[in-house]
Motif scaffolding. Sequence first.
Motif, short mmCIF file in Angstrom:
data_model
loop_
_atom_site.label_atom_id
_atom_site.label_comp_id
_atom_site.label_asym_id
_atom_site.label_seq_id
_atom_site.Cartn_x
_atom_site.Cartn_y
_atom_site.Cartn_z
N GLN A 150 0.87 -1.16 0.14
CA GLN A 150 0.01 0.08 0.02
C GLN A 150 0.93 1.04 -0.13
O GLN A 150 0.45 2.34 -0.49
CB GLN A 150 -0.75 0.11 1.30
CG GLN A 150 -2.07 -1.18 1.08
CD GLN A 150 -3.09 -1.16 2.25
OE1 GLN A 150 -2.30 -1.21 3.48
NE2 GLN A 150 -4.24 -0.97 2.35
N LYS A 151 2.09 1.20 0.63
CA LYS A 151 2.80 2.42 0.45
C LYS A 151 4.17 2.36 -0.21
O LYS A 151 4.97 2.88 -0.10
CB LYS A 151 3.53 2.36 2.02
CG LYS A 151 2.61 2.59 3.24
CD LYS A 151 1.99 3.98 3.41
CE LYS A 151 0.75 3.95 4.43
NZ LYS A 151 0.09 5.25 4.62
N LEU A 198 -6.49 -6.79 0.11
CA LEU A 198 -6.70 -5.36 -0.20
C LEU A 198 -7.09 -4.76 -1.55
O LEU A 198 -7.10 -3.89 -1.65
CB LEU A 198 -5.00 -5.08 -0.07
CG LEU A 198 -4.41 -5.27 1.42
CD1 LEU A 198 -2.97 -4.99 1.48
CD2 LEU A 198 -5.19 -4.81 2.32
N LEU A 201 -3.83 -3.23 -6.40
CA LEU A 201 -2.81 -2.41 -6.17
C LEU A 201 -2.04 -2.20 -7.01
O LEU A 201 -0.72 -1.57 -7.13
CB LEU A 201 -1.97 -2.84 -5.06
CG LEU A 201 -2.92 -2.88 -3.48
CD1 LEU A 201 -1.80 -3.40 -2.62
CD2 LEU A 201 -3.44 -1.66 -3.27
#
Length: 618
Positions: A150-151, A198, A201
């Motif tokens: 995510q980062k 998630l 991405l």
Amino acid sequence: MFASVPRSFITGAIRSPGKKALLLEASKTLSSEESKKEIHEVSGDVICPSQVMGIDHLRDPRLNKGLAFTLEERQALGIHGLQPARFKTQEEQLELCRISIDRYQEDLNKYLYLTELHDRNEKLFFRLLTENIEALMPIVYTPTVGLACQKFGLIYRRPRGLFITINDIGHVFEVLRNWPEPNVRAIVVTDGERILGLGDLGACGMGIPVGKLALYTALAGIKPHECLPIVLDVGTNNQNLLEDPLYVGLRQKRVTGKLYDDFVDEFMEAVVRRYGQNTLIQFEDFANHNAFRLLKKYRDYYCTFNDDIQGTASVAVSGLMACKRITGKKFSENTFCFLGAGGAALGIADLIVRAMVLEGSSIEDARSKIWMMDIDGLLAKERIEGNLDGHKKYYAKDHPPTKDFAGLVNEIRPSVLIGASATGGAFTQDILTAMGTFNDRPVIFALSNPTAKAECTAEQAYTFTEGRCIFASGSPFAPVKIGNTLFKPGQGNNAYIFPGVALGILTSGIHHISEDVFLIAAETVAENVSEDDLSKGRIYPPLRTIREVSVQIAIKIIEYAYKERIATVYPKPEDLRRYVEERQYNHNYEPSLPQLWQWPKGPYIKTRPMEPAKLTHK
């Protein structure tokens, strides 16, 4: 003449004029094309001589030993004076690494520290990870790797793996050639559309192949230079990423349809052309609508498997095999209820069916014992909403459509509850209490990752079943105390399976991977669960034993391959354990100077021996 020069001697980039003259003379025998290849490629722990000079020994993570270089090595390699005078053993460096990582409070910072260590000193990184797997696997892989993805745009520092975009179609082979290692044996590839729980991405999903291949080495000893992480960047449908100035991938909606298929086809063909037919290609975190069809499309033509489908299935079935020693029930004597009917859930269901068939059940009877509910409700033949394409139709029931999961549980009274829905808290108190009512020892698997997506916590499962449940999760949970009993929940992590499977495939030379391979892996993991583990509520072996489990899996896969005549390495090794262990990566430092040559006597600088300092962890 060049072939007669030891490669380790060439790698040393020795400063002696006599040796330099020999290298110069030897290099003249290379054709211009061979010279270009030698300069471009990095093979294993070796870089061409023109590239390894002085400080490059410290800059290349495969060659760097930090302060462990001896005085003779520092002088011969041209790095004397580039480091402090202190000499440190690898053990001393490991202790410093442990101190450093423990000082970080946030897991993402620990992840970044380990990434930097991997970029700086490969052997030290893998030894640290291998010897501290229980503490560090949650950092390099789930759950922390999800946050790292995510980062990713924020923490990206240097290349690790290949990003092949849809714009490279027609030139995928040329992109693969840019990877300097010519001896890749294993590839983990993702298109980033379904990263853990998630979602999409995009290119930020690179953290998954990198983490998986780190475990290939740490848990199975597959050599890191033989591993290649790849992202197939076809865009992303995540609007937040498309609008994020830090996003590092293509800023466009995902390509689908024929163009997408042609791109993946070209990638598969390019891998074989570049690295050979027996290159292992592991598909990872593809969306459900692509995962099954790509597996079906390629499995009989390439050496490939999908870990989300087959690896997850294998580790779940392994846990169920261990449960048999507690419940005393065969697979066919259970009723299974799934929340989630994606690739992971269907893979588990298919392998359970295979296990029941081996017990003597028919395929129809086996499938009748498995109930599944997805986001559109129960897989029912009469339902209108949602589709029942692919493997879903095999588990569709003659039952009125319903979305009431708790009601379904109370109706069919399952003995095994499996969550693969990425819906945190879906196993409510009422559902867990009901499972304890129906069964003396209810089996509850909350397999979704990361931790926040787990269908229930270990504490909830044990509390609401009065400590009688057999629990496993996809992400780690802390021990739970119920009364005077301390339960240590098992983590059904794919890491028990895919490293050993990969090691067995690579060492036997299997070209096409059958479901039997994953059943063998499941049985091997279950056999390594001790009675003491079961008494503590653990249905998987301790994480610290995974490397040994991986070797056992590899040995059994090799035996199976020769029995079924699908091995391509001949003759069959007499001692399979020795054969496997001789091909594993050595994460201990080795001498950096060639052992075949006598080094010229020189005016080495005399130094006073230093007593090793004792590190104190504060």
